[in-house]
Design an enzyme around this catalytic site. Sequence first.
Site, PDB file in Angstrom:
ATOM      1  CB  SER A 140     150.187 -48.202  84.986  1.00 54.19           C
ATOM      2  OG  SER A 140     150.123 -46.816  85.127  1.00 54.19           O
ATOM      3  CG  HIS A 148     154.764 -47.494  88.130  1.00 48.70           C
ATOM      4  ND1 HIS A 148     154.083 -48.547  88.698  1.00 48.70           N
ATOM      5  CD2 HIS A 148     153.817 -46.607  87.736  1.00 48.70           C
ATOM      6  CE1 HIS A 148     152.782 -48.308  88.651  1.00 48.70           C
ATOM      7  NE2 HIS A 148     152.595 -47.138  88.075  1.00 48.70           N
ATOM      8  CD  GLU A 163     155.798 -51.566  90.722  1.00 46.66           C
ATOM      9  OE1 GLU A 163     155.041 -50.852  90.036  1.00 46.66           O
ATOM     10  OE2 GLU A 163     155.463 -52.686  91.117  1.00 46.66           O
ATOM     11  CG  ASN A 216     148.890 -50.636  88.414  1.00 47.00           C
ATOM     12  OD1 ASN A 216     148.030 -50.140  89.140  1.00 47.00           O
ATOM     13  ND2 ASN A 216     149.833 -49.898  87.843  1.00 47.00           N
TER      14      ASN A 216
HETATM   15  P1  NAD Z   1     147.391 -37.878  81.376  1.00 45.78           P
HETATM   16  O1  NAD Z   1     146.401 -38.218  80.337  1.00 45.78           O
HETATM   17  O2  NAD Z   1     146.993 -37.076  82.562  1.00 45.78           O
HETATM   18  O3  NAD Z   1     148.645 -37.117  80.690  1.00 45.78           O
HETATM   19  C1  NAD Z   1     149.265 -37.555  79.515  1.00 45.78           C
HETATM   20  C2  NAD Z   1     149.801 -36.358  78.749  1.00 45.78           C
HETATM   21  O4  NAD Z   1     150.555 -36.813  77.624  1.00 45.78           O
HETATM   22  C3  NAD Z   1     148.695 -35.447  78.180  1.00 45.78           C
HETATM   23  O5  NAD Z   1     148.871 -34.140  78.709  1.00 45.78           O
HETATM   24  C4  NAD Z   1     148.926 -35.466  76.669  1.00 45.78           C
HETATM   25  O6  NAD Z   1     148.706 -34.198  76.057  1.00 45.78           O
HETATM   26  C5  NAD Z   1     150.395 -35.863  76.574  1.00 45.78           C
HETATM   27  N1  NAD Z   1     150.757 -36.467  75.297  1.00 45.78           N
HETATM   28  C6  NAD Z   1     150.060 -37.349  74.548  1.00 45.78           C
HETATM   29  N2  NAD Z   1     150.764 -37.690  73.446  1.00 45.78           N
HETATM   30  C7  NAD Z   1     151.937 -37.004  73.517  1.00 45.78           C
HETATM   31  C8  NAD Z   1     153.082 -36.931  72.668  1.00 45.78           C
HETATM   32  N3  NAD Z   1     153.143 -37.627  71.535  1.00 45.78           N
HETATM   33  N4  NAD Z   1     154.094 -36.118  73.033  1.00 45.78           N
HETATM   34  C9  NAD Z   1     154.044 -35.404  74.177  1.00 45.78           C
HETATM   35  N5  NAD Z   1     152.966 -35.434  75.020  1.00 45.78           N
HETATM   36  C10 NAD Z   1     151.941 -36.233  74.691  1.00 45.78           C
HETATM   37  O7  NAD Z   1     148.035 -39.296  81.837  1.00 45.78           O
HETATM   38  P2  NAD Z   1     148.684 -39.676  83.256  1.00 45.78           P
HETATM   39  O8  NAD Z   1     147.624 -40.088  84.193  1.00 45.78           O
HETATM   40  O9  NAD Z   1     149.661 -38.618  83.636  1.00 45.78           O
HETATM   41  O10 NAD Z   1     149.463 -41.023  82.863  1.00 45.78           O
HETATM   42  C11 NAD Z   1     150.682 -40.984  82.163  1.00 45.78           C
HETATM   43  C12 NAD Z   1     151.373 -42.330  82.338  1.00 45.78           C
HETATM   44  O11 NAD Z   1     151.624 -42.558  83.736  1.00 45.78           O
HETATM   45  C13 NAD Z   1     150.563 -43.525  81.846  1.00 45.78           C
HETATM   46  O12 NAD Z   1     151.443 -44.479  81.300  1.00 45.78           O
HETATM   47  C14 NAD Z   1     149.927 -44.045  83.118  1.00 45.78           C
HETATM   48  O13 NAD Z   1     149.620 -45.428  83.042  1.00 45.78           O
HETATM   49  C15 NAD Z   1     151.051 -43.795  84.118  1.00 45.78           C
HETATM   50  N6  NAD Z   1     150.637 -43.688  85.526  1.00 45.78           N
HETATM   51  C16 NAD Z   1     149.493 -43.023  85.864  1.00 45.78           C
HETATM   52  C17 NAD Z   1     149.142 -42.935  87.211  1.00 45.78           C
HETATM   53  C18 NAD Z   1     147.903 -42.179  87.629  1.00 45.78           C
HETATM   54  O14 NAD Z   1     147.495 -42.323  88.781  1.00 45.78           O
HETATM   55  N7  NAD Z   1     147.304 -41.379  86.758  1.00 45.78           N
HETATM   56  C19 NAD Z   1     149.960 -43.508  88.197  1.00 45.78           C
HETATM   57  C20 NAD Z   1     151.142 -44.142  87.824  1.00 45.78           C
HETATM   58  C21 NAD Z   1     151.475 -44.237  86.476  1.00 45.78           C
END
Ligand code: NAD
Length: 284
Positions: free
Chosen positions: A120, A141, A153, A191
Amino acid sequence: MSIERIAVIGGGTMGNGIAHVAAQAGKEVRLLDLSRDVLDGAMVTIRKNLDRQVKKGLLEEGEPEAILSRIEIGSDVAAGVADVGLVVEAVPEKAELKYGIFATLDQAAPADAVLASNTSSISITEIAARTRRPEKVIGMHFMNPVPVMQLVEVIRGLATDDATMDATVALARELGKTPVEVNDFPGFVSNRVLMPMINEAVTALMEGVAEPEAIDTVMKLGMNHPMGPLALADLIGLDTCLNILEVLHRELGDDRYRPSPLLRKYVAAGWLGRKSGRGFHSYD
Ligand code: NAD
């Protein structure tokens, strides 16, 4: 040439949505996460979301099974990316974690594979610099919830080449999304604009300007936003919002991005929004 096999690293909020739309578009998907529980939960979530699409008439009966059969789950990232055309990384918003994953992807994925991050706010240029193929690293993104939201994005790092940009834009279109190209600056466009609004809503709550429901209603009915900023923060995850604001604050060096102390307090308490059952609003 179209990319037919995709790996998604991280099966959380975003990763399961990305796997869903990729499999629905006919791609073979590897969904990789350290946690078996997360992977099992991701498959349940995808199933539920596909069933909802059937109820709405967006998918035929039987299609969910075919889509699910294209998703393979696993925990060995190096093995899982060995034969894919593109990887989308969706692990938590921590720079060092992503750098480590990209070093692994660089070692293990085919030399011509595109390595995309769903970050993000973290610099694509810096992630790319951790690999020997910075021209093949790009930001992809997606928005939350991925199966519903139209935008991707697409972020061009300093070294990203045109072939990588073209392949990523083409893939986003194949997934039924609308790609928008932006350059690599902290928070990109989405963001950079959204997080200061959420942060200001949290500060208004902290200062007692209004209750959460009132703040959200003002923005919904007054500004025609589909969702108020506090409800949106709960949907994104308050830890994710805090991480993004910290990146904006540090990288742009401007105090207008300083995370609200109330946001820090909620995250410290484990009140992370929908995923923990409680944030600025409560969820069953
Ligand atoms: P989340 O915490 O829901 O999921 C992340 C997952 O990654 C977890 O299930 C965790 O077990 C796994 N993980 C951690 N370390 C790992 C590794 N070494 N190998 C494999 N898996 C691993 O997070 P999220 O909300 O899905 O966000 C993920 C990314 O997407 C972030 O960079 C976030 O900024 C971005 N993002 C989030 C949103 C949102 O609304 N949540 C929107 C756009 C972008």
